[in-house]
Motif scaffolding. Sequence first.
Motif, PDB file in Angstrom:
ATOM      1  N   PHE A 165      -0.189   8.518 -13.927  1.00 18.11           N
ATOM      2  CA  PHE A 165      -1.001   7.475 -14.256  1.00 18.11           C
ATOM      3  C   PHE A 165      -2.641   7.924 -14.358  1.00 18.11           C
ATOM      4  O   PHE A 165      -3.403   7.709 -15.315  1.00 18.11           O
ATOM      5  N   THR A 166      -3.055   8.843 -13.361  1.00 18.63           N
ATOM      6  CA  THR A 166      -4.291   9.311 -13.314  1.00 18.63           C
ATOM      7  C   THR A 166      -4.495  10.163 -14.410  1.00 18.63           C
ATOM      8  O   THR A 166      -5.633  10.053 -15.207  1.00 18.63           O
ATOM      9  N   ASP A 167      -3.704  10.837 -14.867  1.00 21.66           N
ATOM     10  CA  ASP A 167      -3.843  11.670 -16.154  1.00 21.66           C
ATOM     11  C   ASP A 167      -3.841  10.813 -17.281  1.00 21.66           C
ATOM     12  O   ASP A 167      -4.393  11.131 -18.336  1.00 21.66           O
ATOM     13  N   LEU A 168      -2.916   9.809 -17.254  1.00 22.64           N
ATOM     14  CA  LEU A 168      -2.978   9.016 -18.393  1.00 22.64           C
ATOM     15  C   LEU A 168      -4.100   8.110 -19.103  1.00 22.64           C
ATOM     16  O   LEU A 168      -4.630   7.986 -19.933  1.00 22.64           O
ATOM     17  N   VAL A 169      -4.725   7.852 -17.672  1.00 20.29           N
ATOM     18  CA  VAL A 169      -6.125   6.900 -17.747  1.00 20.29           C
ATOM     19  C   VAL A 169      -7.189   7.998 -18.481  1.00 20.29           C
ATOM     20  O   VAL A 169      -7.863   7.669 -19.326  1.00 20.29           O
ATOM     21  N   ALA A 170      -7.064   9.279 -17.978  1.00 14.34           N
ATOM     22  CA  ALA A 170      -8.230  10.013 -18.471  1.00 14.34           C
ATOM     23  C   ALA A 170      -8.043  10.632 -19.824  1.00 14.34           C
ATOM     24  O   ALA A 170      -8.871  10.654 -20.432  1.00 14.34           O
ATOM     25  N   ARG A 179       0.990  -1.078   0.074  1.00 12.95           N
ATOM     26  CA  ARG A 179       0.004   0.063   0.045  1.00 12.95           C
ATOM     27  C   ARG A 179       0.781   1.304  -0.046  1.00 12.95           C
ATOM     28  O   ARG A 179       0.335   2.434  -0.595  1.00 12.95           O
ATOM     29  N   MET A 180       2.223   1.104   0.307  1.00 13.78           N
ATOM     30  CA  MET A 180       3.034   2.328   0.488  1.00 13.78           C
ATOM     31  C   MET A 180       3.329   2.594  -0.910  1.00 13.78           C
ATOM     32  O   MET A 180       3.640   3.700  -1.451  1.00 13.78           O
ATOM     33  N   PHE A 181       3.443   1.490  -1.901  1.00 17.92           N
ATOM     34  CA  PHE A 181       3.882   1.615  -3.227  1.00 17.92           C
ATOM     35  C   PHE A 181       2.582   2.079  -4.201  1.00 17.92           C
ATOM     36  O   PHE A 181       2.851   2.808  -5.093  1.00 17.92           O
ATOM     37  N   ALA A 182       1.733   1.159  -4.031  1.00 19.21           N
ATOM     38  CA  ALA A 182       0.608   1.182  -5.057  1.00 19.21           C
ATOM     39  C   ALA A 182      -0.724   1.223  -4.440  1.00 19.21           C
ATOM     40  O   ALA A 182      -1.968   1.173  -5.303  1.00 19.21           O
ATOM     41  N   ARG A 233     -15.636  -4.236 -19.910  1.00 16.35           N
ATOM     42  CA  ARG A 233     -17.015  -3.891 -19.376  1.00 16.35           C
ATOM     43  C   ARG A 233     -17.651  -4.921 -18.759  1.00 16.35           C
ATOM     44  O   ARG A 233     -18.539  -4.656 -17.791  1.00 16.35           O
ATOM     45  N   THR A 234     -17.146  -6.278 -18.999  1.00 13.10           N
ATOM     46  CA  THR A 234     -18.036  -7.602 -18.311  1.00 13.10           C
ATOM     47  C   THR A 234     -16.991  -7.988 -17.344  1.00 13.10           C
ATOM     48  O   THR A 234     -15.923  -8.364 -17.793  1.00 13.10           O
ATOM     49  N   PRO A 235     -17.433  -8.739 -16.187  1.00 17.79           N
ATOM     50  CA  PRO A 235     -18.643  -8.286 -15.461  1.00 17.79           C
ATOM     51  C   PRO A 235     -18.741  -6.900 -14.930  1.00 17.79           C
ATOM     52  O   PRO A 235     -19.819  -6.612 -14.542  1.00 17.79           O
ATOM     53  N   ARG A 236     -17.714  -6.248 -15.031  1.00 18.25           N
ATOM     54  CA  ARG A 236     -17.658  -4.879 -14.580  1.00 18.25           C
ATOM     55  C   ARG A 236     -16.362  -3.989 -14.905  1.00 18.25           C
ATOM     56  O   ARG A 236     -15.822  -4.712 -15.295  1.00 18.25           O
ATOM     57  N   ARG A 237     -16.425  -2.952 -14.914  1.00 19.55           N
ATOM     58  CA  ARG A 237     -15.400  -2.097 -15.430  1.00 19.55           C
ATOM     59  C   ARG A 237     -14.471  -1.812 -14.184  1.00 19.55           C
ATOM     60  O   ARG A 237     -14.888  -1.802 -12.905  1.00 19.55           O
ATOM     61  N   LEU A 238     -13.074  -1.312 -14.284  1.00 20.94           N
ATOM     62  CA  LEU A 238     -12.312  -1.201 -13.382  1.00 20.94           C
ATOM     63  C   LEU A 238     -12.369   0.267 -13.442  1.00 20.94           C
ATOM     64  O   LEU A 238     -12.400   1.170 -13.911  1.00 20.94           O
ATOM     65  N   SER A 239     -12.100   0.907 -11.950  1.00 20.15           N
ATOM     66  CA  SER A 239     -12.519   2.052 -11.466  1.00 20.15           C
ATOM     67  C   SER A 239     -11.035   2.799 -11.715  1.00 20.15           C
ATOM     68  O   SER A 239     -10.198   2.135 -11.842  1.00 20.15           O
ATOM     69  N   THR A 240     -10.971   3.994 -11.957  1.00 17.00           N
ATOM     70  CA  THR A 240      -9.658   4.561 -12.035  1.00 17.00           C
ATOM     71  C   THR A 240      -8.877   4.480 -10.954  1.00 17.00           C
ATOM     72  O   THR A 240      -7.605   4.039 -11.189  1.00 17.00           O
ATOM     73  N   GLU A 241      -9.352   4.301  -9.653  1.00 15.38           N
ATOM     74  CA  GLU A 241      -8.431   4.060  -8.671  1.00 15.38           C
ATOM     75  C   GLU A 241      -7.777   2.657  -8.651  1.00 15.38           C
ATOM     76  O   GLU A 241      -6.524   2.341  -8.501  1.00 15.38           O
ATOM     77  N   GLU A 242      -8.599   1.721  -9.092  1.00 23.64           N
ATOM     78  CA  GLU A 242      -8.184   0.366  -9.367  1.00 23.64           C
ATOM     79  C   GLU A 242      -7.055   0.368 -10.473  1.00 23.64           C
ATOM     80  O   GLU A 242      -6.189  -0.270 -10.383  1.00 23.64           O
ATOM     81  N   LEU A 243      -7.399   1.115 -11.593  1.00 21.18           N
ATOM     82  CA  LEU A 243      -6.408   1.123 -12.633  1.00 21.18           C
ATOM     83  C   LEU A 243      -5.113   1.667 -12.241  1.00 21.18           C
ATOM     84  O   LEU A 243      -3.955   1.050 -12.648  1.00 21.18           O
ATOM     85  N   VAL A 244      -5.127   2.943 -11.383  1.00 15.57           N
ATOM     86  CA  VAL A 244      -3.657   3.531 -11.158  1.00 15.57           C
ATOM     87  C   VAL A 244      -3.220   2.440 -10.307  1.00 15.57           C
ATOM     88  O   VAL A 244      -1.928   2.234 -10.189  1.00 15.57           O
ATOM     89  N   SER A 245      -3.769   1.883  -9.269  1.00 15.83           N
ATOM     90  CA  SER A 245      -2.956   1.037  -8.402  1.00 15.83           C
ATOM     91  C   SER A 245      -2.357  -0.289  -8.982  1.00 15.83           C
ATOM     92  O   SER A 245      -1.448  -0.595  -9.003  1.00 15.83           O
ATOM     93  N   PHE A 246      -3.176  -0.744 -10.077  1.00 14.22           N
ATOM     94  CA  PHE A 246      -2.801  -1.755 -10.854  1.00 14.22           C
ATOM     95  C   PHE A 246      -1.254  -1.366 -11.718  1.00 14.22           C
ATOM     96  O   PHE A 246      -0.456  -1.993 -11.891  1.00 14.22           O
ATOM     97  N   LEU A 247      -1.569  -0.188 -12.213  1.00 15.16           N
ATOM     98  CA  LEU A 247      -0.402   0.356 -13.124  1.00 15.16           C
ATOM     99  C   LEU A 247       0.987   0.652 -12.089  1.00 15.16           C
ATOM    100  O   LEU A 247       2.050   0.104 -12.510  1.00 15.16           O
TER     101      LEU A 247
END
Length: 391
Positions: A190-195, A79-82, A211-225
């Motif tokens: 990364f937040t700007d890159l996603v947007a 969590r300190m990193f991502a 899109r299915t079964p759901r979309r990843l949120s911006t927060e989830e995407l940034v954490s994954f990146l």
Amino acid sequence: MTAIATPLERFLGADMFHRDVHPLMAEVRAETPVAAVDVPATAESPASRQFYVFTHALVREVMGDPARFSNLAYAPQMRMFAGRTMLELDPPEHSEYRGLIAPLLRPSVVGRRYRELVESVVAAGVGRLTGRAELLADLTSWVPVRVIGGLLGVPGADMEKFCALALRLIDVASEWRVVAEARTELAGYFTDLVAAHGGGPDLLGDLLAIRTPRRLSTEELVSFLLLLIPAGIETTHRAAASLLLTLLQRPALLAEVRADRSLLPKALEEVMRWEPAVAGGLRIARRPTTLDGVAVPAGAVVYTSFLAANRDPAQFADPDAFDVHRGGLQHVTYGHGPHLCLGMHLARFEVVALVNRVLDVLPGLRLDPSAPEPYFHGKIYRTPNALPVVL
């Protein structure tokens, strides 16, 4: 009279750059397959008892049983990193999250979608080398950070800035302040890159298209990146460096692999067993349980030693020998069970592409005879200490 330190005490007391770790791990594994270790209190945490697991069978048992052992052990450090990432999740939440991403990193997808990117970065990296080189800095870390940047659609104008930030984030020698600053800047980037991403044939575009079964949120995407930075760079860098050093120290094997490239993936798997890039993993006991007859209370941290498991003579014949013809490998370097490394197919593809290119265009490559002989070191991460070469 001073008591003689046990193998376990010598292992725990060794510094993070310890060199001759394998004989020590063999002693520890034979003496204490499961070891209870009392950890003193610090300013950040109370005293606790942790458990270290050293055999191949027990390591796989722990990693393969999420009902007994939770990945939440990774939460404090990651969590300190991502932020909150899939690395700390357990089924069923982990299964859902992994199910969204895993299809994007299958071997067939990696080979079809990212071959051109990987091969172009590898060609550029090898093409930079002239005369004498230090391959750790000049090639094996240079390539994977740029592959990750390309996968995420980082614009060419931003690539050098991105690479500098990513390498600062994973520099184990950096002060925490420097790492935290890099993390904050990368999260914002990364937040700007996603947007701004308009979709397209890269991994970020594929993630945004889910899109299915759901979309990843911006927060989830940034954490994954952010998670991709250590996961996608460090293991690949260390595996490539370890394979190159192993081959360069064995001219006959190098010639054999150069003549028969089908041996290259086998050599990679053997080097990942023999000198795993990451020395171990973490879990937390979800409930009171036992390991090899040792009682493990609920909430205890369990450390699984890949170093010890990968050279367990109960699993591997002549485990200290490097044998490119070894068959049926079940090393645990990429994990085991539900958290088997998602990026392992990309890492394998990338390392094989890199070493193939080296063999193709650098027929005279050899270790620099004027430099000290390089060696493997580390008890947390394993990697060559240096890789000086003459082209």
